[in-house]
Each structure stands twice: as structure tokens, then as C-alpha cells.
Design an enzyme around this catalytic site. Structure first.
Site, PDB file in Angstrom:
ATOM      1  N   LYS A 145     -27.644  29.262  25.567  1.00 56.16           N
ATOM      2  CA  LYS A 145     -28.326  30.058  26.592  1.00 56.16           C
ATOM      3  C   LYS A 145     -28.070  29.478  27.973  1.00 56.16           C
ATOM      4  O   LYS A 145     -27.873  30.228  28.943  1.00 56.16           O
ATOM      5  CB  LYS A 145     -29.828  30.084  26.304  1.00 56.16           C
ATOM      6  CG  LYS A 145     -30.631  30.829  27.368  1.00 56.16           C
ATOM      7  CD  LYS A 145     -32.108  30.922  27.020  1.00 56.16           C
ATOM      8  CE  LYS A 145     -32.869  31.686  28.100  1.00 56.16           C
ATOM      9  NZ  LYS A 145     -34.296  31.878  27.763  1.00 56.16           N
ATOM     10  N   HIS A 155       2.853  53.690   2.010  1.00 56.76           N
ATOM     11  CA  HIS A 155       1.609  54.393   2.323  1.00 56.76           C
ATOM     12  C   HIS A 155       0.499  54.066   1.324  1.00 56.76           C
ATOM     13  O   HIS A 155      -0.146  54.958   0.765  1.00 56.76           O
ATOM     14  CB  HIS A 155       1.844  55.896   2.404  1.00 56.76           C
ATOM     15  CG  HIS A 155       2.750  56.292   3.535  1.00 56.76           C
ATOM     16  ND1 HIS A 155       2.478  55.957   4.848  1.00 56.76           N
ATOM     17  CD2 HIS A 155       3.930  56.960   3.549  1.00 56.76           C
ATOM     18  CE1 HIS A 155       3.451  56.423   5.626  1.00 56.76           C
ATOM     19  NE2 HIS A 155       4.344  57.025   4.862  1.00 56.76           N
TER      20      HIS A 155
END
Length: 527
Positions: A142, A285
């Protein structure tokens, strides 16, 4: 002393780590640069034994560690030193004799490691829930405008480099470290919540999935685009990444992997992992278009390629042995390929592919054939589907021969091979196989009959005879038409889950055609 507003000197560091790798060298380097070291418990003892001057936390707080070390850093002189804003809180810090802490180096009790151990009890898990560590980390993060917080040994060198280059830490570095710190505590709390959420108050597992699941992944890279050029994309890895995966693979050479490359490479690698004999899988694919096993990888590759040369063009190749110079030459002499992945890549193979910069070559590392329990996830709009990964092993004792004729030994071998492949093919999935390779694959159709028809057409296109072949279906045949089609194509044996209301009709059809058919009692849908 640094004068740049963006640079923060380090005069005092608090070090308290569970993972002590590299900490002695880091602390010694800080001490050499004139940094005062404050530490706790085992870390303090380790540093002292290494001849590093260290001050115990208790001498800072004026209060001893109590409750077997449960309470030691939860004190205003620690948290005030971390949270105090330079130039704003200086007076109150001086009034209460709170010295600023410029660098915090903390990593947490090994909660996840402890809970993964055999025999871990609820009491063991709870004792490895860190309290003071997360509180300090969050305080320092913080206040990262003034304080650097380190939660990972990988950051030690980065901090020392900045000290040498700038005489302190830069705003940019402190910000990056704070982001890592909050990620660290978020993951930690998520792991605790997930563990406890699956258990009752006695520690007994009552739920397979926690009521709240925190999934934390780390960005590996941003990508040029996603499945299509108009879609933005990024590649993330699970912090619990498994070994031998496309995520952890070593990039040997080639262009950057695309979004579709990664998805297809994952599909190819996961398929080839199912086999112990030399095997090659070619994917296009997301579906295998050719899979073959042989006495050596070159032969396996050539047999896999021959199954569907058209689809193999621009495909993904995965093998389960060393990619050597011979295999590299065979691939380069036969087709254009997007990606090749193998457990090991020889120097000769790397040199051969070096002349093809568009080909990506990856080294996955070795893997175990034992199935690994993992969760599989799929996003839906507004939610997430979570399930066990489909790693179920075919139990030969539970297979049921339902026809008058049982498979021959050769057919049994091909049935097992085809069954391993079909789980990696998109549903509805049909696989014809024979002689240790696929002969025709039908994938992703709305009708199982159409999948079979496509598989037959693929075999014909490649000039591969289906006479005497076997057929694997990922789910049951709802009608006899699929069996009639298999027999017409030349199949001699079928493996499928069974479980249809018309199973007897299907069995009767197989008997009429003289087919052997086996029920697995296990479905392998793949959507």
C-alpha cells in the site's frame, strides 16, 4: 543519499521468509551497502549463522515473540515503519519512536505445499496459515510510494541492480513489486479459502469443488491478435502450471506463437502423451488429422503424415521422443509446418530448423505416463464451467465384448490405439485405425453418421484401405446405421461406450456383419 524524488534509499530492511533460498546472499549484499537488517525467528538465526549483522524484531518492538511465534510482527513499530508516509507522518513516527522500514522481504508459510503432502491434517493446514506476513506485505505494498516489498527470490537481483545503478529503488520498480505482492497475497488467501471450503470443521472433504474458487494466472505475453485479426488477445499461464505443457515449454526457435498455434500445440501434445511407444500426432484446427506409432519416430511421422497429407499442411506436429536431425530432415523435406514440439530437441535438429525461421520449435520436457488429476475450465458468458480433466484410463477388465465374435489380438491392439485417439477428437468423433495408426478421422459433426462418412472419405482420399480396420466412437451409436456404415467401409471391430436404448439393435447389426464390438462404459465427449 539519493535526491531524486522518484528514488527511495534503503537504510533499513525487514526480512522474514519461509522460502530461504538466496536470502543469505541477498541480506549480505544489503549489509555491504550499509542497510540495517531486522529479522525474525528462523530467518534471523540463519543470517546470524552466516555472519550477517541482524537485529531481532523483538528489540525493535520492545515485545517478545509469543504463542510459539504466532505473534511477533503485529506491532505499531513494525506496521508504522511500513505504512508511515515520508514527509507526512514523520512527526508522529518520531513521537512514537517508529523507525521507517524502506524494504520488506517476506514470503509466506508454505500453506499450499503443506496441504499437498500426504497425511496433511486440518491442524497442519491451519498452522501454516500466515497472519503477520500478509499483513506486512499489504502494508508495504500500500505504501509502495516509499517502500519496496519483495515476495519472490527472483526479485533480489533486480533490487540490487537498482541500488547499484541509482542508489535506491525507483518508483517503477516499487510499483511492479507492489503489484506482485498483492497478487501473492490474493493467491494465498484464495488457496486457503478453496481448501477450507471443500471441508467441514473436522477436516473431512465434503465438496469436490470449493464454493468460491480464485483462479490466478500470470500473463506470459500479449499477442498480435486472437483467433481472428480483429480480436485482441494475451497468453496467460496457470501459476500451478504442469510440467511438459505448451505453457512451460522452452522456445527453441521460430516466430512468436499465435493464439491458434498455442491452442493447437496443446491439443497435439496432450494427445501424444497418451502413448508409450514412438508416436507422432499431427493436429490441424485442434483435431488430430494423423496419429501413428512405429518402431522409430521418423517412421511414425511418415505414417501419420500419410493419413491426411492435405490437412497436415500448415499443421502442428508433436512427438513423444527426441526430435533429432533425421526427424527434422524428414519433416522439412515433406511439408510446411507451423509448430513442432517434442520432449527433447537435439542440437542437430535445432540447427536444421534454424534455416526455417517461420517454424516454431518447442521443447516440452519429459512427462510421466501416469494420469495427473487436474481441473479443466471453459468460459461461458458470465460464468465458468469446471470439471475434472478427462484422464480416465481404459480398464481392460471392465471392457465388455457384446458380440458373438470377440476381437483378435491384433484388433484388440488397434481398438486400444483408436480409443486413445478418439478422446482427443472433437465430438461427434469417429476414428478408423489399423496397424498402429489412424486411417480416417471424422470430427465435430452434428451427426455421428456424417462423422463416419467424413472419416471414410478421408481414408479414400489418402488411398488407405479400411478393410480389416477398427472403428472407435466417442459416444454410443443411437441407431444401427453407424454400424452398417462401418461394416460397408470394411471395419472388422468397433469400440464404443454403449448405453443407448437401442444397444441391442446395434449389437444385432454388428453380429449380422460379423463385426466384433466392445463396450467401454465410458464416454469421451469433447466440445
Amino acid at each position: 543519499m539519493a535526491t531524486d524524488q522518484n528514488i527511495r534509499s534503503i537504510r533499513r530492511a525487514l526480512i522474514s521468509v519461509s522460502d530461504k533460498s538466496g536470502i543469505a546472499a541477498f541480506a549480505a549484499a544489503l549489509h555491504e551497502r550499509g542497510v540495517e537488517i531486522v529479522s525474525t525467528g528462523g530467518t534471523a538465526r540463519l543470517l546470524s549463522e552466516q555472519g550477517i549483522a541482524v537485529r531481532e524484531v523483538a528489540s525493535v518492538t520492545g515485545f517478545p515473540e509469543i504463542m510459539d511465534g504466532r505473534v511477533k510482527t503485529l506491532h505499531p513499530r513494525i506496521h508504522g515503519g511500513l505504512l508511515g508516509r515520508r514527509g507526512i507522518d514523520d512527526a508522529v513516527m518520531a513521537e512514537h519512536e517508529i523507525g521507517p522500514i524502506d524494504l520488506l522481504c517476506v514470503n509466506l508459510y508454505p500453506f499450499e505445499e503443506t496441504t499437498k503432502k500426504a497425511g496433511c491434517t486440518l491442524a497442519d493446514a491451519i498452522e501454516n496459515i500466515d497472519i503477520g506476513g500478509p499483513a506486512m506485505i499489504r502494508a508495504a505494498a500500500k505504501n509502495h510510494r516509499d517502500v519496496a516489498v519483495l515476495t519472490d527470490p527472483d526479485a533480489y537481483a533486480e533490487v540490487l541492480e537498482e541500488l547499484d545503478a541509482h542508489g535506491g529503488t525507483t518508483t517503477a520498480l516499487r510499483h511492479r513489486l507492489a503489484v506482485r505482492a498483492f497478487s501473492h497475497t490474493a493467491r494465498y488467501d484464495g488457496a486457503i479459502a478453496a481448501y477450507l471450503g471443500c471441508r467441514d470443521g473436522s477436516g473431512e472433504v465434503t465438496e469436490p469443488f470449493p464454493p468460491l474458487w480464485t483462479l490466478q494466472v500470470e500473463k506470459v505475453s500479449e499477442m498480435r491478435y486472437g483467433e481472428n485479426p480483429h480480436q485482441r488477445a494475451a497468453f496467460y499461464r496457470d501459476l500451478e502450471v504442469a510440467t511438459a505443457s505448451v505453457t512451460s515449454a522452452r522456445f527453441v526457435q521460430g516466430k512468436t506463437l499465435s493464439y491458434n498455434n498455442i491452442a493447437d500445440t496443446d491439443a497435439a501434445l496432450e494427445c501424444v502423451k497418451a502413448f508409450s511407444e514412438p508416436t507422432c500426432v499431427i493436429v490441424k484446427h485442434a483435431n488430430p488429422c494423423g496419429v501413428a506409432s512405429a518402431a522409430d519416430l521418423v517412421t511414425a511421422y511418415e505414417r501419420a503424415f500419410a493419413v491426411d497429407p492435405t490437412s497436415a499442411f500448415g499443421g502442428i506436429i508433436a512427438v513423444n521422443g527426441t526430435l533429432d536431425e533425421k526427424l527434422a530432415a524428414a519433416i522439412l523435406g515433406r511439408q510446411f509446418v507451423e509448430v513442432v514440439i517434442a520432449p527433447q530437441v537435439s542440437e542437430g535438429a535445432a540447427a536444421a530448423f534454424a534455416g526455417k525461421p517461420n517454424v516454431r520449435v518447442l521443447e516440452s520436457g519429459a512427462w510421466s505416463l501416469a494420469p495427473v488429476a487436474e481441473l479443466d475450465c471453459k468460459r461461458v458468458r458470465g460464468g465458468l464451467l469446471v470439471q475434472d480433466r478427462d484422464t480416465a484410463v481404459l480398464d481392460m477388465q471392465q471392457l465388455q465384448v457384446v458380440t458373438e465374435r470377440a476381437p483378435s489380438d491384433a484388433e484388440w491392439a488397434d481398438l486400444r490405439f483408436a480409443w486413445e485417439v478418439v478422446r482427443h477428437v472433437k465430438s461427434n468423433a469417429i476414428v478408423f485405425a489399423g496397424g498402429g495408426r489412424t486411417l480416417g478421422i471424422g470430427a465435430g459433426q452434428m451427426s455421428r453418421v456424417f462423422s463416419a462418412r467424413i472419416a471414410v472419405e478421408k481414408a479414400a482420399e489418402a488411398g488407405l484401405a479400411l478393410s480389416g480396420s477398427v472403428l472407435a466412437s466417442d459416444a454410443f451409436f443411437p441407431f444401427r446405421d453407424g454400424i452398417d456404415q462401418a461394416a460397408a467401409a470394411g471395419a472388422a471391430a468397433v469400440i464404443q461406450p454403449g448405453g443407448s436404448q437401442r444397444d441391442q439393435e446395434v449389437i444385432d447389426a454388428a453380429n449380422e456383419h460379423g463385426l466384433a464390438m466392445v463396450f467401454t462404459g465410458m464416454r469421451h465427449f469433447r466440445h
